[in-house]
Scaffold this motif. Structure first.
Motif, PDB file in Angstrom:
ATOM      1  N   LEU A 109      10.788   0.525 -18.397  1.00  0.00           N
ATOM      2  CA  LEU A 109      11.095   0.790 -16.723  1.00  0.00           C
ATOM      3  C   LEU A 109      10.861   0.522 -15.588  1.00  0.00           C
ATOM      4  CD1 LEU A 109      14.049   3.660 -17.360  1.00  0.00           C
ATOM      5  CD2 LEU A 109      14.268   1.056 -17.682  1.00  0.00           C
ATOM      6  N   GLN A 110       9.365   1.453 -15.808  1.00  0.00           N
ATOM      7  CA  GLN A 110       8.553   1.415 -14.878  1.00  0.00           C
ATOM      8  C   GLN A 110       7.970  -0.094 -15.038  1.00  0.00           C
ATOM      9  OE1 GLN A 110       8.011   3.300 -12.180  1.00  0.00           O
ATOM     10  NE2 GLN A 110       6.535   2.144 -11.278  1.00  0.00           N
ATOM     11  N   ALA A 111       7.311  -0.804 -15.679  1.00  0.00           N
ATOM     12  CA  ALA A 111       7.466  -1.907 -16.056  1.00  0.00           C
ATOM     13  C   ALA A 111       8.187  -3.270 -15.358  1.00  0.00           C
ATOM     14  CB  ALA A 111       6.695  -2.174 -18.213  1.00  0.00           C
ATOM     15  N   VAL A 112       9.405  -2.468 -15.995  1.00  0.00           N
ATOM     16  CA  VAL A 112      10.640  -3.420 -14.540  1.00  0.00           C
ATOM     17  C   VAL A 112      10.306  -3.201 -13.302  1.00  0.00           C
ATOM     18  CG1 VAL A 112      12.767  -3.790 -14.830  1.00  0.00           C
ATOM     19  CG2 VAL A 112      12.030  -4.064 -17.061  1.00  0.00           C
ATOM     20  N   ALA A 113      10.363  -2.224 -12.506  1.00  0.00           N
ATOM     21  CA  ALA A 113      10.699  -2.071 -11.514  1.00  0.00           C
ATOM     22  C   ALA A 113       9.144  -2.323 -10.946  1.00  0.00           C
ATOM     23  CB  ALA A 113      10.092  -0.150 -11.355  1.00  0.00           C
ATOM     24  N   SER A 114       7.963  -2.526 -11.198  1.00  0.00           N
ATOM     25  CA  SER A 114       7.125  -3.286 -11.331  1.00  0.00           C
ATOM     26  C   SER A 114       7.264  -4.462 -11.111  1.00  0.00           C
ATOM     27  CB  SER A 114       5.633  -3.149 -12.168  1.00  0.00           C
ATOM     28  OG  SER A 114       5.455  -1.315 -11.806  1.00  0.00           O
ATOM     29  N   VAL A 115       8.091  -5.403 -11.774  1.00  0.00           N
ATOM     30  CA  VAL A 115       7.674  -7.146 -12.471  1.00  0.00           C
ATOM     31  C   VAL A 115       9.415  -6.919 -10.679  1.00  0.00           C
ATOM     32  CG1 VAL A 115       9.163  -9.045 -13.737  1.00  0.00           C
ATOM     33  CG2 VAL A 115       7.587  -7.434 -14.262  1.00  0.00           C
ATOM     34  N   GLY A 116      10.137  -6.127 -10.768  1.00  0.00           N
ATOM     35  CA  GLY A 116      10.943  -6.139  -9.824  1.00  0.00           C
ATOM     36  C   GLY A 116       9.971  -6.287  -7.902  1.00  0.00           C
ATOM     37  N   ALA A 117       9.128  -5.244  -8.128  1.00  0.00           N
ATOM     38  CA  ALA A 117       8.236  -5.566  -6.353  1.00  0.00           C
ATOM     39  C   ALA A 117       7.928  -6.218  -6.824  1.00  0.00           C
ATOM     40  CB  ALA A 117       7.973  -4.045  -6.655  1.00  0.00           C
ATOM     41  N   LEU A 118       6.896  -7.289  -7.645  1.00  0.00           N
ATOM     42  CA  LEU A 118       6.509  -7.761  -7.549  1.00  0.00           C
ATOM     43  C   LEU A 118       7.254  -9.255  -6.598  1.00  0.00           C
ATOM     44  CD1 LEU A 118       3.540 -10.081  -8.145  1.00  0.00           C
ATOM     45  CD2 LEU A 118       4.284 -10.190  -9.953  1.00  0.00           C
ATOM     46  N   ASP A 119       8.474  -9.039  -7.144  1.00  0.00           N
ATOM     47  CA  ASP A 119       9.346 -11.094  -7.151  1.00  0.00           C
ATOM     48  C   ASP A 119       9.318 -10.287  -5.403  1.00  0.00           C
ATOM     49  OD1 ASP A 119      10.178 -12.996  -7.630  1.00  0.00           O
ATOM     50  OD2 ASP A 119      12.531 -12.764  -8.507  1.00  0.00           O
ATOM     51  N   ARG A 120       9.625  -8.975  -5.214  1.00  0.00           N
ATOM     52  CA  ARG A 120      10.413  -9.559  -4.039  1.00  0.00           C
ATOM     53  C   ARG A 120       9.476  -9.295  -3.054  1.00  0.00           C
ATOM     54  NH1 ARG A 120      12.787  -4.651  -5.821  1.00  0.00           N
ATOM     55  NH2 ARG A 120      11.020  -3.129  -5.573  1.00  0.00           N
ATOM     56  N   HIS A 121       7.919  -8.593  -3.155  1.00  0.00           N
ATOM     57  CA  HIS A 121       6.620  -8.860  -2.082  1.00  0.00           C
ATOM     58  C   HIS A 121       6.550 -10.782  -2.352  1.00  0.00           C
ATOM     59  CE1 HIS A 121       2.490  -8.687  -0.772  1.00  0.00           C
ATOM     60  NE2 HIS A 121       2.077  -9.402  -1.851  1.00  0.00           N
TER      61      HIS A 121
END
Length: 384
Positions: free
Chosen positions: A151-163
């Protein structure tokens, strides 16, 4: 308890669903870009056709980028993003770079899917009695740890996408400053127009209401002064006294339309409750602000709520009005809903003036009023 659990599930469901949708859109966008690149290569001998292909790519790339920004805003549970102003080439570059979060998202979602399958196998083994209790506890501990990491990896991917979207699609410092100057210029002109319209309305209310009643009052007092019949003079004075009360009520209404003085000593929910008592249809108010917002914010929210109540009572044929005020992302959000016939025009003078009031405080006013209803007005104002 049920509501809290639903909120927690929704907190993780949105990012996961956003990453899954991002994987799908990244694959589609990459396939389209590769096909466009091959088509551009094949049309080198035909410059006219090649220019048409390139123009189509540059025209539709911002559309895809706009949908990606909406997906990211939904996944992060944030308001709709501002209009996209990136050029076609920057949009193409952004779509090409999205292959990175797309691949990482596919990896994390794949691992999560494998974990779900293994959990199902473990559950089946528990039901059939094919696993011992120590092994079950060990598997649960390992599975919970892997789930948290995933789940933390999913959140990190979402943060990378937003960045990536923020760096590629949002304007840089100079463009942002120019855009801000344009917005301030437009909002200042809108505020001046709204002030002029408000002054004309106040002058009309005073001329058609209070002034006419004062003229009638003067005539009554003149008749009472000239009357030689004490009973007749007393009746005229009683009527004049009633007219004075009516004139005071109308003058108070006009004054409240200029500025609600009750906000100086009462919070917004109490002032709106006083307004609701004078409304012919029921008004339900839900107020959940931990602190009082600044006075200008309260005044704008008051005017928006009053205009929405007036429109619902006079034009929409509503039977109930709901007002919800709560803390938003760095500000205050207010929803005004009615069950009327809908069809409100956001470009009308009243709603346009309210939008200008909100824009003067860097806020937004959204109106949803399809034919047949219901009508929902959402005001978002910052409190910084």
């Amino acid at each position: 308890m049920v509501v809290t659990g639903g909120v927690r599930i929704g907190r993780w469901a949105r990012p996961v669903a956003g990453v899954v949708a991002g994987v799908v859109t990244a694959a589609v966008e990459m396939a389209i870009l590769v096909a466009s690149g091959l088509l551009l290569t094949l049309t080198v001998p035909a410059p006219a056709l090649r220019r048409r292909v390139l123009a189509a790519v540059l025209r539709y790339a911002p559309v895809a980028a706009r949908w990606e920004r909406r997906r990211l805003a939904w996944a992060a549970n944030r308001p709709a993003p501002a209009p996209l102003r990136a050029t076609g080439r920057r949009a193409v570059g952004y779509l090409a770079l999205r292959v990175v979060p797309g691949l990482l998202g596919a990896l994390t979602v794949g691992v999560l899917a494998v974990g779900v399958v293994l959990a199902a196998v473990l559950l089946r083994a528990v039901v059939t009695g094919g696993v011992a209790v120590p092994d079950l506890l060990l598997q649960l501990v390992i599975g919970a740890g892997l789930l948290l990491v995933n789940l933390q990896a999913v959140a990190s991917v979402g943060a990378l996408d937003r960045h990536l979207a923020r760096r590629m699609l949002e304007p840089d410092g100079e463009d942002a400053l120019r855009r801000r100057i344009d917005e301030l210029t437009e909002s200042r002109a809108g505020v001046m127009a709204a002030v002029d319209a408000e002054r004309r309305r106040i002058e009309r209310d005073l001329h058609d209401g209070v002034q006419q009643r004062l003229v009638a009052l003067g005539m009554l007092l003149g008749r009472a002064r000239r009357s030689r019949d004490p009973d007749r003079a007393r009746a005229l004075l009683d009527q004049a006294h009633a007219d004075v009360q009516w004139a005071l009520d109308e003058l108070r209404e006009v004054a409240w339309q200029v500025y609600p003085s009750a906000l100086d000593h009462s919070p917004l929910d109490e002032v709106l409750t006083m307004v609701a008592r004078r409304t012919p249809i029921p008004v339900r108010i839900s107020h959940a602000l931990p602190d009082r917002p600044p006075r200008p914010v309260e005044a704008v929210l008051y005017f928006i709520a009053c205009e929405a109540i007036t429109n619902a009572a006079k034009h929409a044929g509503a039977t109930v009005i709901d007002i919800e005020i709560r803390a938003g992302d760095g500000g205050v959000d207010m929803w005004v809903r009615d069950d009327g016939r809908g069809g409100a025009d956001p470009a009308g003078s009243g709603l346009r003036g309210l939008a200008r009031r909100a824009a003067a405080l860097d806020g937004n006013l959204d109106v949803s009023s399809p034919p047949g209803g219901p009508t929902t007005i959402r005001a978002t104002l910052p409190c910084g």
